[in-house]
Design a protein around this motif. Structure first.
Motif, PDB file in Angstrom:
ATOM      1  N   ALA A 108      -3.331   3.941  -2.811  1.00 43.91           N
ATOM      2  CA  ALA A 108      -3.431   2.683  -3.553  1.00 43.91           C
ATOM      3  C   ALA A 108      -3.031   1.534  -2.646  1.00 43.91           C
ATOM      4  O   ALA A 108      -2.129   1.666  -1.817  1.00 43.91           O
TER       5      ALA A 108
ATOM      6  N   ASN B 258      -2.708  -2.937  -2.743  1.00 41.85           N
ATOM      7  CA  ASN B 258      -2.828  -4.268  -3.339  1.00 41.85           C
ATOM      8  C   ASN B 258      -2.637  -5.295  -2.226  1.00 41.85           C
ATOM      9  O   ASN B 258      -1.731  -5.150  -1.402  1.00 41.85           O
TER      10      ASN B 258
ATOM     11  N   GLY C 267     -11.224   6.536  -9.045  1.00 38.79           N
ATOM     12  CA  GLY C 267     -10.690   5.371  -8.368  1.00 38.79           C
ATOM     13  C   GLY C 267     -11.406   4.105  -8.800  1.00 38.79           C
ATOM     14  O   GLY C 267     -12.365   4.139  -9.574  1.00 38.79           O
TER      15      GLY C 267
ATOM     16  N   ARG D 210      -3.392  10.419  -4.219  1.00 32.34           N
ATOM     17  CA  ARG D 210      -4.114   9.143  -4.194  1.00 32.34           C
ATOM     18  C   ARG D 210      -3.595   8.198  -3.122  1.00 32.34           C
ATOM     19  O   ARG D 210      -2.474   8.338  -2.625  1.00 32.34           O
TER      20      ARG D 210
ATOM     21  N   SER E 235       0.846  -1.195   0.000  1.00 26.83           N
ATOM     22  CA  SER E 235       0.000   0.000   0.000  1.00 26.83           C
ATOM     23  C   SER E 235       0.877   1.239   0.000  1.00 26.83           C
ATOM     24  O   SER E 235       2.043   1.206   0.420  1.00 26.83           O
TER      25      SER E 235
ATOM     26  N   ARG F  66      -7.352  -5.184  -5.382  1.00 27.59           N
ATOM     27  CA  ARG F  66      -6.689  -3.942  -5.764  1.00 27.59           C
ATOM     28  C   ARG F  66      -7.652  -2.793  -5.482  1.00 27.59           C
ATOM     29  O   ARG F  66      -8.853  -2.896  -5.719  1.00 27.59           O
TER      30      ARG F  66
ATOM     31  N   GLN G  12      -7.861   1.697  -5.407  1.00 29.48           N
ATOM     32  CA  GLN G  12      -7.260   3.004  -5.630  1.00 29.48           C
ATOM     33  C   GLN G  12      -8.304   4.079  -5.349  1.00 29.48           C
ATOM     34  O   GLN G  12      -9.431   4.005  -5.835  1.00 29.48           O
TER      35      GLN G  12
ATOM     36  N   GLU H  61      -4.094   3.846 -15.761  1.00 28.23           N
ATOM     37  CA  GLU H  61      -3.323   3.218 -14.693  1.00 28.23           C
ATOM     38  C   GLU H  61      -3.195   1.701 -14.830  1.00 28.23           C
ATOM     39  O   GLU H  61      -2.404   1.088 -14.121  1.00 28.23           O
TER      40      GLU H  61
END
Length: 355
Positions: free
Chosen positions: A97, A99, A131, A95, A82, A121, A123, A303
């Protein structure tokens, strides 16, 4: 318009528990925690085809891996990655994010095992309503056919949901076969075949070429995507990894069918005492079935993939746990409008520490 989804449970599930578990190493579990901070500059923050905007940024990342002892028939592995990225003048791109994955595996015998893996995942943009979240579940069967030949067969199922609309949301089902052969102590090859069916929330589009005209039908769009991947890895005074893949996408909607060969190269070598250099190169040549490009977006963001990229990294070991990192990169990716590409380059300097 779809109500914006807020999924803090994804972040809580895959970020916070990992940091707590990472500080509790016991004989029954092995843990690894790495935290890194970096400052950098990007010359195309919003990844636009024209009029790029450059800005400086800072990034904080954390990686946690926790796994139970593999001496037991059943073991579990947890992995979380992260990070937060903040820009100086363009806060629209700030942002978060994350995973994460959880895998449980049971060995039926020394050569056969079954398991299931769940991947997430996530975002989230802090200022603008953008997102996505993605979730994939993969039950699998793995078999060691020969002492040096390993195989895994997986079924795939998942979904992809964007925050600001349903037009690009999708559901996916498929299968995957992976083989790895250790030819020598420093040489191995691997092959992977994947086939998935993707059902979108949007309807199918048809077209007339002259003059260009598009219309929407009442049938939902469905794509059939397949990919074959072959990779070789060997070590000879340096680590070399070379791969080739052929991806094919067939769609019942205008403008989405394509064939795409891909080449990848990774080279990593220790240069001097405590210095390590690595290079990664990726090249794709996507060829669409329909020569006429649609005048609408085929994706809401940039992305999800790196079409063409060159990354360079130079690391300096400050101690057994701390590393000073220098990174640079150049990318040329497809924009949300088909067959239109943007360029982007960046430089970063940072430090990471393993606990």
């Amino acid at each position: 318009m779809k109500e914006p989804r807020r999924r803090p449970d994804i972040v809580i599930l895959f970020c916070l528990p990992g940091f707590f578990l990472g500080w509790n190493d016991t004989p029954a579990q092995r843990t690894a925690t790495r935290v890194s901070a970096a400052f950098g500059y990007s010359d195309n923050v919003f990844e636009t085809v024209s009029d790029p905007a450059g800005d400086g940024f800072c990034r904080l990342q954390g990686v946690v891996q926790v796994q139970s002892s593999q001496d037991r028939p059943f073991h579990v592995r947890f992995l979380s990655h992260s990070g937060v990225e903040m820009y100086g003048r363009h806060d629209e791109d700030n942002r978060l994010a994350a995973n994460g994955s959880v895998r449980g595996e049971f060995r039926l015998s020394p050569r056969i095992g079954i398991g299931v893996e769940s991947r997430h995942r996530f975002q989230h943009f802090f200022v603008v309503p953008r997102g996505y979240q993605a979730h994939t579940v993969m039950p699998y069967l793995q078999v060691r056919i020969l002492p040096r030949l390993f195989s895994r067969f997986s079924l795939l199922g998942g979904d992809f949901d964007y925050r600001n609309g349903t037009r690009f949301d999708s559901r996916m089902k498929g299968a995957l076969l992976f083989l790895e052969w250790q030819l020598a102590p420093r040489l191995s090859i691997s092959a992977q075949w994947r086939r998935t069916g993707v059902d979108y929330e949007r309807n199918t589009l048809l077209s007339l070429p002259d003059p260009p005209y598009w219309w929407e039908t009442d049938s939902p769009q469905r794509d059939e995507n397949s990919e074959f991947f072959l990779e070789a890895e060997w070590y000879w005074d340096a680590l070399f990894r070379v791969g080739f893949a052929q991806e094919t996408n067939r769609s019942n909607s205008f403008g989405f069918g394509y064939a795409c060969p891909k080449w990848t190269i990774l080279i990593a070598r220790q240069l001097l005492d405590r210095w390590t250099f690595s290079l990664f190169f990726r090249l794709e040549r996507k060829r669409y079935d329909d020569r006429l490009a649609p005048a609408f977006q085929i994706s809401p963001d940039t992305e999800r993939e790196e079409n063409n990229a060159l990354f360079l990294q130079l690391d300096r070991d400050l101690s057994s746990r701390a590393v000073l990192e220098f990174r640079g990169g150049w990318v040329r990716n497809e924009s949300p409008f088909r067959s239109r590409y943007y360029r982007k380059s960046f430089l970063t300097i940072g430090i990471s520490r393993t606990f």
